[in-house]
Design an enzyme around this catalytic site. Structure first.
Site, PDB file in Angstrom:
ATOM      1  N   TYR A  92      25.119  47.952  41.027  1.00  0.00           N
ATOM      2  CA  TYR A  92      25.974  47.972  39.708  1.00  0.00           C
ATOM      3  C   TYR A  92      25.309  49.070  39.077  1.00  0.00           C
ATOM      4  CZ  TYR A  92      28.086  43.287  40.424  1.00  0.00           C
ATOM      5  OH  TYR A  92      28.864  42.348  41.083  1.00  0.00           O
ATOM      6  N   GLN A 116      39.674  30.076  48.424  1.00  0.00           N
ATOM      7  CA  GLN A 116      39.877  28.553  48.417  1.00  0.00           C
ATOM      8  C   GLN A 116      39.329  27.986  49.677  1.00  0.00           C
ATOM      9  OE1 GLN A 116      43.801  27.653  47.001  1.00  0.00           O
ATOM     10  NE2 GLN A 116      43.314  25.419  46.297  1.00  0.00           N
ATOM     11  N   ARG A 137      42.934  23.967  42.717  1.00  0.00           N
ATOM     12  CA  ARG A 137      42.875  25.194  42.063  1.00  0.00           C
ATOM     13  C   ARG A 137      41.886  25.238  40.855  1.00  0.00           C
ATOM     14  NH1 ARG A 137      48.455  27.774  40.341  1.00  0.00           N
ATOM     15  NH2 ARG A 137      48.596  25.916  39.136  1.00  0.00           N
ATOM     16  N   ALA A 163      42.323  42.715  40.400  1.00  0.00           N
ATOM     17  CA  ALA A 163      43.077  42.565  41.533  1.00  0.00           C
ATOM     18  C   ALA A 163      42.918  41.043  42.225  1.00  0.00           C
ATOM     19  CB  ALA A 163      42.725  43.495  42.692  1.00  0.00           C
ATOM     20  N   PRO A 209      44.160  34.061  41.230  1.00  0.00           N
ATOM     21  CA  PRO A 209      45.494  34.233  40.647  1.00  0.00           C
ATOM     22  C   PRO A 209      45.370  35.297  39.652  1.00  0.00           C
ATOM     23  CG  PRO A 209      44.514  32.154  39.886  1.00  0.00           C
ATOM     24  CD  PRO A 209      43.667  32.646  40.844  1.00  0.00           C
ATOM     25  N   ASP A 258      55.104  43.070  43.588  1.00  0.00           N
ATOM     26  CA  ASP A 258      56.215  42.485  43.704  1.00  0.00           C
ATOM     27  C   ASP A 258      57.536  43.467  43.501  1.00  0.00           C
ATOM     28  OD1 ASP A 258      54.936  39.354  43.831  1.00  0.00           O
ATOM     29  OD2 ASP A 258      54.168  40.526  42.292  1.00  0.00           O
ATOM     30  N   ARG A 294      58.000  45.644  46.416  1.00  0.00           N
ATOM     31  CA  ARG A 294      58.778  44.986  47.510  1.00  0.00           C
ATOM     32  C   ARG A 294      60.493  45.024  47.028  1.00  0.00           C
ATOM     33  NH1 ARG A 294      54.362  40.149  47.679  1.00  0.00           N
ATOM     34  NH2 ARG A 294      53.097  40.962  49.309  1.00  0.00           N
ATOM     35  N   HIS A 336      52.856  36.712  38.724  1.00  0.00           N
ATOM     36  CA  HIS A 336      52.574  37.135  40.340  1.00  0.00           C
ATOM     37  C   HIS A 336      52.300  36.037  41.293  1.00  0.00           C
ATOM     38  CE1 HIS A 336      51.405  39.266  43.957  1.00  0.00           C
ATOM     39  NE2 HIS A 336      50.169  38.801  43.770  1.00  0.00           N
ATOM     40  N   THR A 396      47.265  40.039  52.580  1.00  0.00           N
ATOM     41  CA  THR A 396      48.008  41.109  52.300  1.00  0.00           C
ATOM     42  C   THR A 396      47.099  42.116  51.805  1.00  0.00           C
ATOM     43  OG1 THR A 396      48.761  40.355  50.154  1.00  0.00           O
ATOM     44  CG2 THR A 396      50.074  39.672  51.845  1.00  0.00           C
TER      45      THR A 396
END
Length: 310
Positions: A62, A79, A85, A115, A118, A145, A148, A172, A227
Site C-alpha cells: 500500500y 462465494q 449473499r 470492479a 456485486p 454490458d 456487449r 450490473h 470473465t
C-alpha cells in the site's frame, strides 16, 4: 499518470495488462493480499511493455500507492459453496474496511474505481467506508454490458461497434435494462438504420440480442470459470477517460444523481467522466416500459443493499 490496482486476480491483473498495453498510465503499482502474486504479475506485464508503451510496472504494498491518481479495486473474496449473499457481503465488507483506509492513507487524492462484484452494492459500500464524494467512487457498472450490447448490434447490422450508441442501464446483473428506444447507429435511430439495410428489428431479433447481453457472463463463466478480458479493457478505458479529462459518456455506477426516489442507490446511467471523476449524469429518453424496468432495477438494488447491509 500513476495507477494502482488492488487485487491481482483475473480481473485486476487483466486490467493492469490492458492499461499497460493501452499506454494510459506511466506507472502501475499492483497490490495483493499475497505479495508474491502481485510481483509475479507485475514482472510478467513489464515484459510486455517493449511491445506496447513504456510503463513502469511494480508489485508492492500500500505505501507504494503514494501519489496514485487512480486506484482500481478488484479485491474481495469469492462465494463459498452454500454461502448466502449476506454472508459473502459481510466477508467482503471486512475486506474493504481494511483496504480502503490503507489506500487513502497512501493516496488520499485518488479516484477509486470499483470492479469487485456485486459492483453496485460494493460501490455503495466503498463510498460509505471511504467518506469520499460519490463522484470520486466510480463502479464499472454496466460498462461491459453496454459494450456487449453495442458489439452484438454491430455484428447484426454489419457496422463498427464504435458507430453504435446504445446503453444498458440499472444493475450490473439480471435486472439490467437494455435501452432499445434510445439506440442509434451513426446518428440514425436503430429501426431506421435497420430498415435502410433491409434488416428486421423486430421482437425476435431484440430478444436474441437481449439474451446475448444478459446471459453473456453465465455462458463465459460456464466455459472458462470467469470473465476478465472485456472488463479489463473497460477499466483501461475508464482510466484513459480520467487521465485525458475526456468527458466521455460511460455507463458507470455511482451513489449520486440517479433516479428520483432512489438517490442513494448505486446504479448505472450514462455519465460524463473526466479528470475529477463523474461530472454529470444523463437521462436518455426511454419508453414507458423501459422507465418502469429501470425503476424496478433500482428497487432490486435498494432491497439488496438493505438486506445485505451494503
Amino acid at each position: 499518470m500513476k495507477v494502482g490496482v488492488v487485487g491481482c486476480g483475473f480481473v485486476g491483473s487483466t486490467a493492469a495488462y490492458a492499461i499497460a498495453l493501452q499506454g494510459v498510465a506511466s506507472e502501475l503499482v499492483l497490490v495483493d493480499l499475497f505479495p508474491a502474486v502481485a510481483k509475479a504479475h507485475a514482472e510478467d506485464i513489464l515484459h510486455a511493455t517493449p511491445f506496447a508503451a513504456p510503463v513502469r510496472v511494480v508489485g508492492g504494498d500500500y505505501p507504494q500507492l503514494e501519489r496514485a491518481q487512480i486506484v482500481i479495486l478488484a479485491c474481495g473474496v469469492g462465494q463459498k459453496p452454500g454461502e448466502t449473499r449476506l454472508q459473502l457481503l459481510e466477508r467482503n465488507g471486512k475486506v474493504f474496511e481494511q483496504v480502503i483506509p490503507r489506500v487513502l492513507e497512501a493516496a488520499p487524492s485518488a479516484l477509486l474505481l470499483v470492479a469487485s462484484n456485486p459492483v453496485d452494492i460494493i460501490t455503495r459500500m466503498v463510498t460509505r467506508i471511504s467518506g469520499l464524494p460519490p463522484a470520486r467512487v466510480i463502479g464499472s457498472g454496466t460498462i461491459l454490458d453496454t459494450a456487449r450490447f453495442r458489439t452484438l448490434l454491430s455484428e447484426y447490422l454489419g457496422v463498427a461497434p464504435q458507430s453504435v450508441h446504445a446503453y444498458v442501464l440499472g444493475e450490473h446483473g439480471d435486472s439490467e435494462v437494455l435501452a432499445w428506444s434510445s439506440a442509434k447507429v451513426g446518428g440514425i435511430s436503430l429501426e431506421e438504420f435497420a430498415a435502410q439495410r433491409g434488416l428486421p428489428a423486430n421482437g425476435e431479433v431484440k430478444a436474441r440480442i437481449d439474451d446475448g447481453v444478459r446471459r453473456a457472463a453465465y455462458r463465459i463463466i460456464e466455459g472458462k470459470k470467469a470473465t476478465y478480458f472485456g472488463i479489463g479493457a473497460g477499466l483501461g478505458r475508464m482510466v484513459a477517460a480520467i487521465r485525458d479529462d475526456e468527458r466521455v459518456v460511460l455507463t458507470v455506477s455511482t451513489c449520486e444523481g440517479g433516479l428520483e426516489g432512489f438517490e442513494e442507490v448505486s446504479l448505472s446511467l450514462p455519465r460524463v467522466v473526466g479528470r475529477q471523476g463523474i461530472i454529470a449524469t444523463l437521462h436518455p429518453p426511454l419508453s414507458a416500459d423501459e422507465q418502469e424496468a429501470l425503476r424496478n432495477s433500482a428497487r432490486v438494488l435498494q432491497q439488496a443493499a438493505t438486506e445485505l447491509g451494503g
